[in-house]
Design an enzyme around this catalytic site. Structure first.
Site, short mmCIF file in Angstrom:
data_model
loop_
_atom_site.label_atom_id
_atom_site.label_comp_id
_atom_site.label_asym_id
_atom_site.label_seq_id
_atom_site.Cartn_x
_atom_site.Cartn_y
_atom_site.Cartn_z
N SER A 125 49.79 -64.51 91.08
CA SER A 125 50.61 -64.97 92.19
C SER A 125 49.76 -66.01 93.28
CB SER A 125 51.05 -63.87 92.82
OG SER A 125 52.12 -63.22 91.91
N TYR A 184 63.43 -55.62 98.75
CA TYR A 184 62.33 -56.76 98.39
C TYR A 184 62.72 -57.29 97.17
CZ TYR A 184 58.55 -59.83 97.28
OH TYR A 184 57.79 -60.73 96.84
N ASP A 200 57.37 -69.96 86.88
CA ASP A 200 56.78 -68.34 86.94
C ASP A 200 56.85 -67.89 85.67
OD1 ASP A 200 56.00 -66.32 88.59
OD2 ASP A 200 57.95 -65.36 88.57
N ARG A 242 56.01 -56.44 96.28
CA ARG A 242 55.92 -55.81 95.01
C ARG A 242 55.07 -54.50 95.30
NH1 ARG A 242 53.27 -57.45 91.50
NH2 ARG A 242 52.57 -59.59 91.91
N LYS A 292 60.72 -59.95 87.53
CA LYS A 292 59.68 -59.59 86.87
C LYS A 292 59.87 -58.16 86.04
CE LYS A 292 56.63 -61.97 89.54
NZ LYS A 292 56.35 -63.24 89.01
N CYS A 334 48.44 -68.52 93.41
CA CYS A 334 47.15 -69.45 93.08
C CYS A 334 47.64 -70.89 92.76
CB CYS A 334 46.39 -68.84 91.79
SG CYS A 334 45.61 -67.58 92.15
N ARG A 394 59.31 -65.61 101.52
CA ARG A 394 59.62 -66.20 100.22
C ARG A 394 60.82 -67.19 100.67
NH1 ARG A 394 57.07 -65.16 95.21
NH2 ARG A 394 55.89 -63.44 95.73
N HIS A 396 53.61 -64.66 82.31
CA HIS A 396 53.85 -65.12 83.36
C HIS A 396 53.34 -66.50 83.60
CE1 HIS A 396 52.44 -64.09 87.81
NE2 HIS A 396 53.66 -64.43 87.78
#
Length: 635
Positions: A295, A244, A320, A94, A253, A297, A413, A273
């Protein structure tokens, strides 16, 4: 107004209408509002053809075959229906610096930061600047390419918590990925034909044909011109220049957080989120929990946890995003609006997340991971491949263990169907959503922050979410180990002014209807031993021990049940966390130490952050909570 193009052409072997553009009769399959949106996009982007996506397996196979022919993806013979894409190295994450929200007034989007400080809570663009940026990018951008029209649903088709979108794109990779990440195609078109509202999403890789310069890795993108723009007032998303996932799968998102958070504010619900998991104790009692982590974590790892405690069971609703709305009884109910997992590959393994590994064994699109010579995938965190099997890195070059550069990109990913998860919750597609008993905030905090604590009440819990900080990660273009403020793990995803967002959360306590507010907790799996630098807590399946305490606190009869008051919130009392079979090396004292000097420094940082970044838009209740924490840490 379904009149659109002349002459429907059915391409060989292609299911779904493909249409030549120069002509002007109707595509009967498009409802009037959708037809009008598509017509405008065609006039602006000038594609050579239009294909309305139906979502059938034949169509998907056709899209993948086309991608393979163009060299954008490669089949992985080791698995069933798995594919590998390698992007241009300039298109791997991103791009927060090129992600904007367009509103009339700047303050609708972000609080006005103090004295020339740059806002960290979003990027605003004026309508006139945006119009200029659009005119520099979109006209003619799809020349020579097919425009795909993707009708999609965020959430189960027909659920009262779901929302709909239509994305036009010139990227078949996006079509293949949206087919995994959303409910897509004909069933959604039927819903749109009923006249439901939808978010208009326009995406282009920004490389019209014929090309003016060669592609890198056969991956079309235009890194110098990337712009991901959101128009919340008109419910529109326009993304240019990146292929991407986070920038091009506009249901993710862009819609599910930035636009949906604004819709949620207008309609009185929450778009967050957060992962959603169900946890069942040995007696068969089940509770659902939503958890917000930045993200990388461990959101996906927690959502698919294999509990180390005997008799406990975790099931995954989503990893997510959570959309949450109070029902008529006042219970907060959540759906996962997505249909797939778009997870970070490195670090995912049979040790850290066996269920994710099982989920991605088939029907998966991998991006920027390493490749094995026997037709499989590899990334950091997996065991080295078998003897004689060689590795190719994400650039397509031979790679050897011990090399200074990683084999898989740190933000590489997997994109896999959620239904394939072996522990997917039986209620994951429930139309009314699952009832949420607890909300957990967390981040990577190497020092000072205890393993778990509970907020004193809802208002204090909103403050805890606002005060979240974490080490930066690879999911966006930030580098290194800086501790960044990441309130609610939403910092890159707020669709409107963060001060108004906090006021919206606080308002849940003042609803006129009956309201059962979830309890709010904060966890930190990542505290380190200052001497050795090693993690103090083993994490992964052992995190079930923390969830057990949270579970008990949700059903408590007394405020201090299994808990003691501290300066930051309610901590588990000594012995309240089950440490049986955990091994003697876990220092529970160090994990729950709340050092005053650390928290004095923390409150100072928070005061500076709120003053500079939120200023006059900080709700008085959050200011009061900060003041109360300052008093506690100094007394």
């Amino acid at each position: 107004m379904s009149c659109l193009f002349l002459g429907v052409i059915r391409r060989q072997g292609c299911v779904g209408a493909s249409v030549g553009v120069r002509s002007l009769t109707s595509i009967p399959s498009l409802p009037p509002a959708v037809a009008e949106f598509v017509k405008g996009a065609v006039e602006e982007c000038k594609p050579s053809g239009v294909h309305v996506v139906t979502g059938t397996p034949e169509e998907t196979a056709n899209i993948l075959a086309g991608l393979e022919k163009d060299g954008m993806v490669k089949k992985l013979p080791k698995y069933e229906n798995c594919w590998l894409a390698r992007t241009d190295p300039k298109d791997v994450a991103r791009v927060e610096s090129k992600t904007v929200i367009v509103t009339k007034s700047q303050r609708d989007t972000i609080p006005i930061p103090a004295g020339g400080v740059k806002s960290q809570l979003g990027s605003w663009m004026s309508e006139s600047d945006w119009q200029k940026a659009r005119e520099e990018r979109f006209p003619g951008c799809m020349a020579g390419r097919t425009m795909y029209v993707i009708p999609f649903s965020m959430g189960p088709v027909g659920s009262t918590l779901s929302k709909y979108g239509v994305q036009v794109t010139d990227s078949p990779y996006v079509v293949a990925s949206m087919g995994i990440m959303t409910r897509m195609g004909t069933p959604v078109l039927k819903k749109l034909a009923e006249g439901v509202e939808f978010v208009r999403c326009q995406h282009s890789v920004g490389r019209p044909l014929p090309l003016r310069a060669p592609l890198v890795n056969s991956w079309p993108c235009n890194p110098d011109k990337v712009l991901i723009s959101h128009l919340p007032d008109s419910r529109k998303i326009m993304s240019f220049g990146s292929g991407y996932g986070g920038n091009s799968l506009l249901g993710k998102k862009c819609f599910a957080l930035r636009i949906a958070s604004r819709i949620a504010k207008d309609e009185g619900w929450l778009a967050e989120h957060m992962l959603i998991l169900g946890i069942t104790n040995p007696q068969g009692v089940k509770r659902y929990v939503a958890a917000a982590f930045p993200s990388a974590c461990g959101k996906t790892n927690l959502a698919m946890m294999k509990p180390a405690l005997p008799g406990w069971k975790v099931e995954c609703v989503g990893d997510d995003i959570a959309w949450m709305k109070f029902d008529s009884q006042g219970k907060l109910r959540a759906i996962n609006p997505e249909n797939g997992f778009f997870g970070v590959a490195p670090g995912t393994s049979d040790k850290t997340n066996p269920y994710a590994m099982a989920t991605i064994a088939k029907n998966t699109m991998f991006t920027n991971v390493g490749e094995t010579s026997d037709g499989g995938v590899w990334w950091e965190g997996l065991n080295p491949p078998a003897a004689g099997v060689t590795l190719t890195d994400w650039h397509g070059k031979t790679w050897k263990q011990g090399s200074s550069a990683p084999c898989a990109h740190p933000n590489s990913r997997f994109c896999a169907p959620a239904a394939q998860c072996p522990i997917i919750d039986p209620q994951w597609e429930s139309e009314e959503g699952v009832p949420i008993d607890a909300i957990i905030f967390g981040g990577r905090r190497p020092e000072g922050v205890p393993l778990v604590y509970e907020s004193f009440n809802w208002q204090h819990g909103v403050f805890v979410g606002a005060a979240m900080r974490s080490e930066a990660t690879a999911a966006a273009e930030h580098q290194g180990k800086v501790i960044m403020h990441d309130p609610f793990a939403m910092r890159p995803f707020f669709g409107y002014n963060f001060g108004d967002y906090l006021a919206h959360w606080l308002s849940m306590e003042r609803r006129k209807a009956p309201t059962h507010l979830p309890k709010i907790f904060h966890v930190n799996w990542f505290r380190k031993d200052p001497a050795s630098g090693a993690f103090l807590w083993p994490g992964f399946g052992e995190n079930a021990r923390v969830l057990e305490w949270i579970f008990k606190r949700c059903g408590r009869e007394r405020e201090d049940e299994a808990a003691k008051k501290s300066i930051v919130g309610w901590l588990p009392e000594n012995g309240a966390i089950d440490t049986k079979d955990l091994g003697s090396k876990v220092d529970m004292g160090a994990l729950f130490d709340v050092p005053k000097p650390f928290w004095q420094k923390e409150t100072k940082e928070l005061r500076a952050y709120f003053t500079q970044q939120v200023g006059a838009d900080l709700p008085a209740q959050v200011e009061a909570e900060l003041k109360a924490l300052e008093d506690r840490v100094h007394n």
